[in-house]
Design an enzyme around this catalytic site. Sequence first.
Site, short mmCIF file in Angstrom:
data_model
loop_
_atom_site.label_atom_id
_atom_site.label_comp_id
_atom_site.label_asym_id
_atom_site.label_seq_id
_atom_site.Cartn_x
_atom_site.Cartn_y
_atom_site.Cartn_z
CB SER A 249 -25.56 -28.41 21.56
OG SER A 249 -25.53 -27.13 22.13
CB SER B 146 -25.68 -17.13 10.27
OG SER B 146 -25.56 -15.92 11.00
CG ASP C 187 -23.03 -32.89 18.07
OD1 ASP C 187 -21.95 -32.60 18.61
OD2 ASP C 187 -23.95 -32.07 17.91
CE1 TYR D 257 -21.09 -18.99 12.33
CE2 TYR D 257 -22.09 -16.85 11.95
CZ TYR D 257 -22.19 -18.16 12.37
OH TYR D 257 -23.39 -18.66 12.81
CE LYS E 96 -23.26 -20.74 9.98
NZ LYS E 96 -23.87 -22.08 10.16
CB CYS F 19 -28.02 -27.93 13.36
SG CYS F 19 -29.75 -27.79 12.94
CB VAL G 158 -20.26 -32.35 9.57
CG1 VAL G 158 -21.41 -32.80 10.46
CG2 VAL G 158 -19.68 -31.02 10.04
N1 NAD Z 1 -27.35 -19.48 18.13
C1 NAD Z 1 -27.46 -18.52 17.24
O1 NAD Z 1 -27.81 -17.37 17.57
C2 NAD Z 1 -27.23 -18.79 15.78
C3 NAD Z 1 -27.48 -17.76 14.87
C4 NAD Z 1 -27.26 -18.00 13.52
C5 NAD Z 1 -26.81 -19.23 13.10
N2 NAD Z 1 -26.56 -20.21 13.99
C6 NAD Z 1 -26.07 -21.48 13.47
O2 NAD Z 1 -26.92 -22.52 13.94
C7 NAD Z 1 -26.16 -23.72 14.08
C8 NAD Z 1 -26.34 -24.25 15.49
O3 NAD Z 1 -25.92 -23.26 16.41
P1 NAD Z 1 -26.13 -23.41 17.99
O4 NAD Z 1 -26.23 -22.04 18.55
O5 NAD Z 1 -27.19 -24.39 18.24
O6 NAD Z 1 -24.67 -23.96 18.40
P2 NAD Z 1 -24.24 -25.09 19.44
O7 NAD Z 1 -22.78 -24.86 19.67
O8 NAD Z 1 -25.17 -25.13 20.61
O9 NAD Z 1 -24.44 -26.45 18.60
C9 NAD Z 1 -23.59 -26.81 17.54
C10 NAD Z 1 -23.38 -28.30 17.59
O10 NAD Z 1 -22.55 -28.65 16.48
C11 NAD Z 1 -21.61 -29.64 16.91
N3 NAD Z 1 -20.43 -29.62 16.04
C12 NAD Z 1 -19.49 -28.64 15.94
N4 NAD Z 1 -18.55 -29.00 15.04
C13 NAD Z 1 -18.90 -30.23 14.58
C14 NAD Z 1 -18.33 -31.11 13.63
N5 NAD Z 1 -17.18 -30.82 12.98
N6 NAD Z 1 -18.96 -32.28 13.37
C15 NAD Z 1 -20.12 -32.60 14.02
N7 NAD Z 1 -20.70 -31.79 14.94
C16 NAD Z 1 -20.09 -30.63 15.20
C17 NAD Z 1 -21.29 -29.25 18.35
O11 NAD Z 1 -20.74 -30.33 19.08
C18 NAD Z 1 -22.65 -28.80 18.87
O12 NAD Z 1 -23.37 -29.86 19.45
C19 NAD Z 1 -24.71 -23.36 13.74
O13 NAD Z 1 -24.47 -23.70 12.39
C20 NAD Z 1 -24.67 -21.86 13.92
O14 NAD Z 1 -23.69 -21.26 13.12
C21 NAD Z 1 -26.75 -20.03 15.33
#
Ligand code: NAD
Length: 258
Positions: free
Chosen positions: A15, A151, A36, A164, A168, A87, A61
């Site tokens: 995702s 983040s 995932d 959170y 991070k 990720c 993970v």
């Molecule tokens: N979207 C944003 O604006 C943003 C900003 C800063 C940081 N981030 C970071 O980027 C990363 C990805 O974010 P995103 O927006 O794509 O989120 P998302 O929810 O779309 O994707 C995260 C994925 O991680 C998987 N996941 C969750 N827990 C898990 C586990 N224990 N083991 C394996 N897989 C697991 C989920 O199933 C999902 O597919 C995250 O670490 C998030 O904190 C996102």
Amino acid sequence: MELQNKVAVVTGGASGLGRAACDQLAAAGVKVAIFDLNEELAQEAVQALGPDKVRYQRVDVSDEQSVATAIADTVDVFGAIHLCVNCAGIGSAGKVLNRDNEPLPLAAFEKTLAVNLTGTFNVARLAAAQMAKNPPQGEAGERGVIINTASIAAYEGQMGQCAYAASKGGIVGLTLPMARDLATLGIRVNTIAPGIMGTPLMRAAPQQVQDNLVAAIQFPKRMGLPAEFGSLVVHIASNTYLNGETLRLDGGIRMQAR
Ligand SMILES: NC(=O)c1ccc[n+]([C@@H]2O[C@H](COP(=O)([O-])OP(=O)(O)OC[C@H]3O[C@@H](n4cnc5c(N)ncnc54)[C@H](O)[C@@H]3O)[C@@H](O)[C@H]2O)c1
């Protein structure tokens, strides 16, 4: 590192940002193992990118055995691991004390740390052990590249983001010592600190919330695109001189206290 025919593990690859990393790594000729929990979305990625090039393994993970098994399986099928892109992550919200001045349950804090911080270290350490077995590549003698996802909350955590932001901030903190630990092996470690990225999760927020967040971005005045994250992953993997650094990918936003 020259990317053609290399092998990447991408956690959270089903995702959002992880999926964008999978898309662009696969386009660069990299074989990808998605680690995932979301089987349905991961299978969509496998079908879209080609089962010969992209595999899925159900992995938590934060679970030592789950990751160790998937790493061994990836090496069995693809032969090696050269890139590790972390990720997988979860968001969490909760102030130190709630409206009734009751403290945040410790389990909520620990769960966020377990997935985001311990999970990142867990996958990185087991991937690094495999990278150490690779023959040195290119002029620099590279054996592998690890890319983590922090983040901007690591630097400017908002109200309700203790857990959170701590998770991070921990990822930012481990980036340099991990790069130092692995330097003699020719393994580089970098982290991306995204700002407000237009993943499905963020786009599901109420429009007013999205508008307020975008208003604080300097330029360009929009959310970051997952593809912009994916292309930075490819760049970091390719650029041998980037090491031990956390790169903000955030349109210049600096979050203020609300
Ligand atoms: N979207 C944003 O604006 C943003 C900003 C800063 C940081 N981030 C970071 O980027 C990363 C990805 O974010 P995103 O927006 O794509 O989120 P998302 O929810 O779309 O994707 C995260 C994925 O991680 C998987 N996941 C969750 N827990 C898990 C586990 N224990 N083991 C394996 N897989 C697991 C989920 O199933 C999902 O597919 C995250 O670490 C998030 O904190 C996102």
